[in-house]
Design an enzyme around this catalytic site. Structure first.
Site, PDB file in Angstrom:
ATOM      1  N   LYS A   1      44.392  43.771  76.797  1.00  0.00           N
ATOM      2  CA  LYS A   1      44.731  43.538  78.364  1.00  0.00           C
ATOM      3  C   LYS A   1      44.513  44.547  78.676  1.00  0.00           C
ATOM      4  CE  LYS A   1      49.012  40.862  76.692  1.00  0.00           C
ATOM      5  NZ  LYS A   1      50.442  41.002  76.963  1.00  0.00           N
TER       6      LYS A   1
ATOM      7  N   GLU B   1      51.401  30.388  75.574  1.00  0.00           N
ATOM      8  CA  GLU B   1      52.038  31.547  75.556  1.00  0.00           C
ATOM      9  C   GLU B   1      53.567  31.582  76.519  1.00  0.00           C
ATOM     10  OE1 GLU B   1      48.837  34.872  74.857  1.00  0.00           O
ATOM     11  OE2 GLU B   1      48.544  34.867  77.014  1.00  0.00           O
TER      12      GLU B   1
ATOM     13  N   HIS C   1      46.240  33.492  82.483  1.00  0.00           N
ATOM     14  CA  HIS C   1      47.068  34.829  81.711  1.00  0.00           C
ATOM     15  C   HIS C   1      48.397  35.190  82.720  1.00  0.00           C
ATOM     16  CE1 HIS C   1      48.728  37.716  79.554  1.00  0.00           C
ATOM     17  NE2 HIS C   1      48.539  37.139  78.541  1.00  0.00           N
TER      18      HIS C   1
ATOM     19  N   SER D   1      54.050  37.932  71.096  1.00  0.00           N
ATOM     20  CA  SER D   1      54.871  38.982  69.423  1.00  0.00           C
ATOM     21  C   SER D   1      54.395  38.314  68.470  1.00  0.00           C
ATOM     22  CB  SER D   1      56.446  38.839  69.929  1.00  0.00           C
ATOM     23  OG  SER D   1      56.539  39.732  71.766  1.00  0.00           O
TER      24      SER D   1
ATOM     25  N   GLU E   1      50.192  37.221  83.257  1.00  0.00           N
ATOM     26  CA  GLU E   1      49.824  38.424  83.999  1.00  0.00           C
ATOM     27  C   GLU E   1      49.095  38.316  85.109  1.00  0.00           C
ATOM     28  OE1 GLU E   1      49.000  41.117  80.218  1.00  0.00           O
ATOM     29  OE2 GLU E   1      50.650  40.273  79.801  1.00  0.00           O
TER      30      GLU E   1
ATOM     31  N   GLY F   1      54.979  40.110  74.347  1.00  0.00           N
ATOM     32  CA  GLY F   1      54.973  42.126  74.837  1.00  0.00           C
ATOM     33  C   GLY F   1      57.152  41.973  74.263  1.00  0.00           C
TER      34      GLY F   1
HETATM   35  P1  13P Z   1      51.561  40.264  72.555  1.00  0.00           P
HETATM   36  O1  13P Z   1      51.092  39.634  71.713  1.00  0.00           O
HETATM   37  O2  13P Z   1      51.709  41.494  72.685  1.00  0.00           O
HETATM   38  O3  13P Z   1      53.393  39.955  73.301  1.00  0.00           O
HETATM   39  O4  13P Z   1      50.397  39.813  74.294  1.00  0.00           O
HETATM   40  C1  13P Z   1      50.689  38.340  74.298  1.00  0.00           C
HETATM   41  C2  13P Z   1      49.772  38.394  74.975  1.00  0.00           C
HETATM   42  O5  13P Z   1      50.000  38.186  76.529  1.00  0.00           O
HETATM   43  C3  13P Z   1      48.174  37.704  74.653  1.00  0.00           C
HETATM   44  O6  13P Z   1      47.661  36.866  75.752  1.00  0.00           O
END
Ligand code: 13P
Length: 262
Positions: free
Chosen positions: A19, A178, A108, A223, A110, A184
């Site tokens: 990220k 995901e 993603h 996670s 995000e 996160g």
């Molecule tokens: P985390 O492993 O920090 O939960 O993030 C997952 C993620 O978004 C990977 O692309």
């Protein structure tokens, strides 16, 4: 308790999504990771780091200097759909490829939430990745509200259909499931919940792409950490992981790779 290593037909992929984290100082983590990958242990999985675009070519050079080009793949975190043009701040798939990437994460959650990316836009990015010769790691996942409403399979099914173009193969496309609420947060779905979604995705891929749908890798992300990797990676149709926070240090990331220790 003896540790069970995960056996699966498809060669799994464990990819780290850094990220918006990582500067030159963090290259030492990649150096340490390569050391682990080159050590006595063998891992029955492909390994990839997707750093910020600013570090790609530096990590590619580091990888070459460590003679680790085959051990560690590099990926981008997003790309524009076009080859080039007036798109300030964007990076094309071709540019990522030139910088040393063999893959790119697209769609993603995000990006979908921070930048309002739609399935249609994500599909164009998958096409861009294919055009440039990159593997698209296409992400989908439901929000907590959607899960609570019982809409998970409907939501991820729609995202999968809308975000993948025709012509996807096992070598040019990887799916990453995901759940947004697991990213996160330290929360993870139960193995039954992961199994249900991955089986549904496998069936949908087979319906759409035939044989290629059977061999396309489906990663779990959200996670993932050393303490839950064994359990999550053992779920049927989980063919690896997309790791965020725990990919930032070689120690944690190696702890996840250990699920595939040969
Ligand atoms: P985390 O492993 O920090 O939960 O993030 C997952 C993620 O978004 C990977 O692309």
């Amino acid at each position: 308790m003896t540790k069970k290593t995960v056996k699966t037909k498809l060669r799994p992929l464990v990819a780290g999504n850094w990220k918006m984290n990582g500067t030159g100082a963090d290259m030492k983590q990649v150096r340490a990771l390569v050391k682990t990958l080159s050590g006595n242990h063998r891992y029955a999985c492909d390994t990839m780091i997707c750093p910020p675009a600013t570090l790609l070519s530096r990590l590619a050079a580091l990888r070459t200097s460590l003679k680790a080009s085959r051990k560690l793949a590099l990926g981008g975190q997003d790309c524009h759909a076009a080859v080039s043009g007036a798109h300030t701040g964007d990076v094309s798939a071709e540019m990522l490829k030139e910088a040393g990437a063999s893959a790119v994460i697209v769609g993603h959650s995000e990006r979908r939430s921070d930048h309002g990316e739609t399935d249609k836009q994500v599909k164009a990015k998958v096409e861009a990745a294919h055009r440039a010769g990159l593997t698209a790691i296409m992400c989908i996942g439901e929000s907590l509200k959607q899960r609570k409403a019982g809409d998970t399979l409907k939501v991820v099914g729609k995202q999968l259909r809308g975000s993948l173009p025709d012509g996807c193969t096992a070598s040019n496309t990887v799916i990453a499931y995901e759940p947004v609420w697991a990213i996160g947060s330290g929360l993870t779905p139960t193995v039954e919940q992961v199994a249900q979604v991955h089986l549904a995705l496998r069936k949908a891929l087979q319906r759409r792409f035939g044989e290629a749908g059977s061999t396309m890798r489906i990663l779990y992300g959200g996670s993932v950490k050393p303490s839950n990797a064994d359990e999550l990676m053992a779920v049927p149709h989980v063919n690896g992981a997309l790791v965020g926070g725990a990919s930032l240090t070689a120690r944690d990331f190696s702890g996840i790779l250990a699920a595939y220790k040969a």
